[in-house]
Enzyme design. Sequence first.
Site, PDB file in Angstrom:
ATOM      1  N   LYS A 118     101.528  53.072 -35.065  1.00 27.50           N
ATOM      2  CA  LYS A 118     101.238  53.490 -33.702  1.00 27.50           C
ATOM      3  C   LYS A 118     101.190  55.009 -33.580  1.00 27.50           C
ATOM      4  O   LYS A 118     100.375  55.558 -32.832  1.00 27.50           O
ATOM      5  CB  LYS A 118     102.269  52.901 -32.743  1.00 27.50           C
ATOM      6  CG  LYS A 118     102.184  51.376 -32.612  1.00 27.50           C
ATOM      7  CD  LYS A 118     103.223  50.855 -31.642  1.00 27.50           C
ATOM      8  CE  LYS A 118     103.081  49.352 -31.434  1.00 27.50           C
ATOM      9  NZ  LYS A 118     103.330  48.590 -32.657  1.00 27.50           N
ATOM     10  N   GLU A 202     108.562  56.525 -25.684  1.00 27.58           N
ATOM     11  CA  GLU A 202     107.554  56.893 -24.709  1.00 27.58           C
ATOM     12  C   GLU A 202     108.040  56.553 -23.306  1.00 27.58           C
ATOM     13  O   GLU A 202     108.946  55.727 -23.125  1.00 27.58           O
ATOM     14  CB  GLU A 202     106.218  56.206 -25.000  1.00 27.58           C
ATOM     15  CG  GLU A 202     106.229  54.709 -24.921  1.00 27.58           C
ATOM     16  CD  GLU A 202     104.895  54.094 -25.333  1.00 27.58           C
ATOM     17  OE1 GLU A 202     104.150  54.731 -26.090  1.00 27.58           O
ATOM     18  OE2 GLU A 202     104.609  52.969 -24.879  1.00 27.58           O
ATOM     19  N   HIS A 237     107.042  39.868 -24.238  1.00 27.13           N
ATOM     20  CA  HIS A 237     105.996  40.833 -24.606  1.00 27.13           C
ATOM     21  C   HIS A 237     104.839  40.173 -25.375  1.00 27.13           C
ATOM     22  O   HIS A 237     104.060  40.862 -26.030  1.00 27.13           O
ATOM     23  CB  HIS A 237     106.565  41.992 -25.433  1.00 27.13           C
ATOM     24  CG  HIS A 237     107.667  42.739 -24.742  1.00 27.13           C
ATOM     25  ND1 HIS A 237     107.460  43.547 -23.639  1.00 27.13           N
ATOM     26  CD2 HIS A 237     109.002  42.772 -24.979  1.00 27.13           C
ATOM     27  CE1 HIS A 237     108.608  44.059 -23.250  1.00 27.13           C
ATOM     28  NE2 HIS A 237     109.563  43.607 -24.036  1.00 27.13           N
ATOM     29  N   ARG A 294      91.796  43.190 -36.068  1.00 24.74           N
ATOM     30  CA  ARG A 294      91.516  41.803 -36.439  1.00 24.74           C
ATOM     31  C   ARG A 294      90.906  41.089 -35.248  1.00 24.74           C
ATOM     32  O   ARG A 294      90.769  41.665 -34.162  1.00 24.74           O
ATOM     33  CB  ARG A 294      92.816  41.094 -36.825  1.00 24.74           C
ATOM     34  CG  ARG A 294      93.888  41.206 -35.749  1.00 24.74           C
ATOM     35  CD  ARG A 294      95.107  40.366 -36.018  1.00 24.74           C
ATOM     36  NE  ARG A 294      96.226  40.704 -35.177  1.00 24.74           N
ATOM     37  CZ  ARG A 294      96.376  40.320 -33.909  1.00 24.74           C
ATOM     38  NH1 ARG A 294      95.440  39.583 -33.331  1.00 24.74           N
ATOM     39  NH2 ARG A 294      97.450  40.656 -33.214  1.00 24.74           N
TER      40      ARG A 294
END
Length: 503
Positions: A118, A202, A237, A294
């Site tokens: 990330k 973040e 999530h 993907r």
Amino acid sequence: MKKITKLLVANRGEIALRVLRSAKEMGLRTVAIYSEADRHALHVRYADEAVCVGPPPSKDSYLRGDKIIEICKDLGVDAIHPGYGFLSENAGFARAVRAAGLLFVGPSPEAMELMGSKLAAKAAVADFDIPLVPGTEEAITDVPAAQAIAAQVGFPILIKASAGGGGKGMRIVNSADEFVEQMQLAVSEATSAFGDGSVFIEKYIGSPRHIEIQVLGDEHGHIVHLFERECSIQRRHQKVIEEAPSSVLTPALRAEMGRAAVDVARACNYTGAGTVEFLLDENHKFYFLEMNTRLQVEHPVTEQITGLDLVKEQIRIAEGQPLPFRQEDLTIQGHALELRVYAEDPQNNFLPDIGTLTTYVRPQGPGVRVDDGFEQGMDIPIYYDPMIAKLVTFGADRAEAIARMLRAIEEYQITGIETTLAFGAYVLRHPAFVSGQFDTNFIRDHFPPGALAPPAPDEATAQVAAALVAMLMETKQPQTPAAADAAGAPAASGWRRNRLGVR
């Protein structure tokens, strides 16, 4: 360009069957692999050839890249389609496939590695002025240093594993006094799940919507987006309901996010099908989240609104063919919804369930598509993801797609295990979903414990039921042992037959 004549699908279940069907339509010979637990699976019976790749655990079967490549060599396979999950985003496997002289139906190993981190992905897209959530620019494991950064960003903050996804290694921290504990938990979980304990921090967006953009890129530098999917109905999530297009995006915002997604793909020279994920806040500002290199589970809703077959496009791109269309050729037609039918109990925190599909009858009719890999009488194995099927509906507009989904849920007959079907119906009838005013906190805010429990009978109904029971008890004649032997075992009641799936 290299023509593919024989394709191996390195996966199982519904996605393996879905890829095999498109390959057959293209005239390709097909090979399936299976673990010992999947010996009688539908994808095994559907392929032209099938080879057992090992015992049930994934690490001994579907993750054995070396054995899969050997099977390809033995059977004269040209290309491998990895589906999603398992080896689909494993850059080492993709590199080994190419080193063996085979085509990998997916992006380059370099693109996988770049977007698999990330933090590296954020650094790569920075030159394209992609909006990013405020936070750290590099991975961190030092707790005091991370604590200082969190205070600077401002609470609430989100701690996320750098090397993974699927909600693993992710912690929401609302205040400084809980930071140390949550940081340690995130690092521990990331280490366990991905072998890498590095995390990043973040700013936590409190009421986000999860919007993702499907992209396609060929080897000739052409990249397009296929519009968005709304994926905000989630548990742990992870997505449960998806739709396309989103009910909240304006044409201008859709175009802006589409351009950003194409730029993200361009930042890593992307080829094949990929998905760029964004968070959209309550002010309709969007932020880059990550890129999945993907085919996505929810790709059918994009296929429904565009008329494209994404698997066929993947195969053509892997052969080196150019995209046969440009951005201006693509339009949105209608509306599509997808419900992931999991073997889970929504009333018990979506706890996975296992068992036998005592009854399994798929819905049919206009605008209904079921992607699955099971049939009646089969067992849900404990070794793999608990998803049974993807139920997809399509309509001229959102209202028709919702109405068809509710009808399809009612027609879908599954007994023997708990599923998310009733949860799907609950969501689709909820005013927040119908109005489009929802976010990723839907379950927290709108799905209280016991929400799916049948309503208690009112007093009048209870009195009538009690009177009927009393009357039956008075009139029922005792059955002698001889009479029972002559007549056989008493038949199960209709209620019991329906409840237990007895036929």
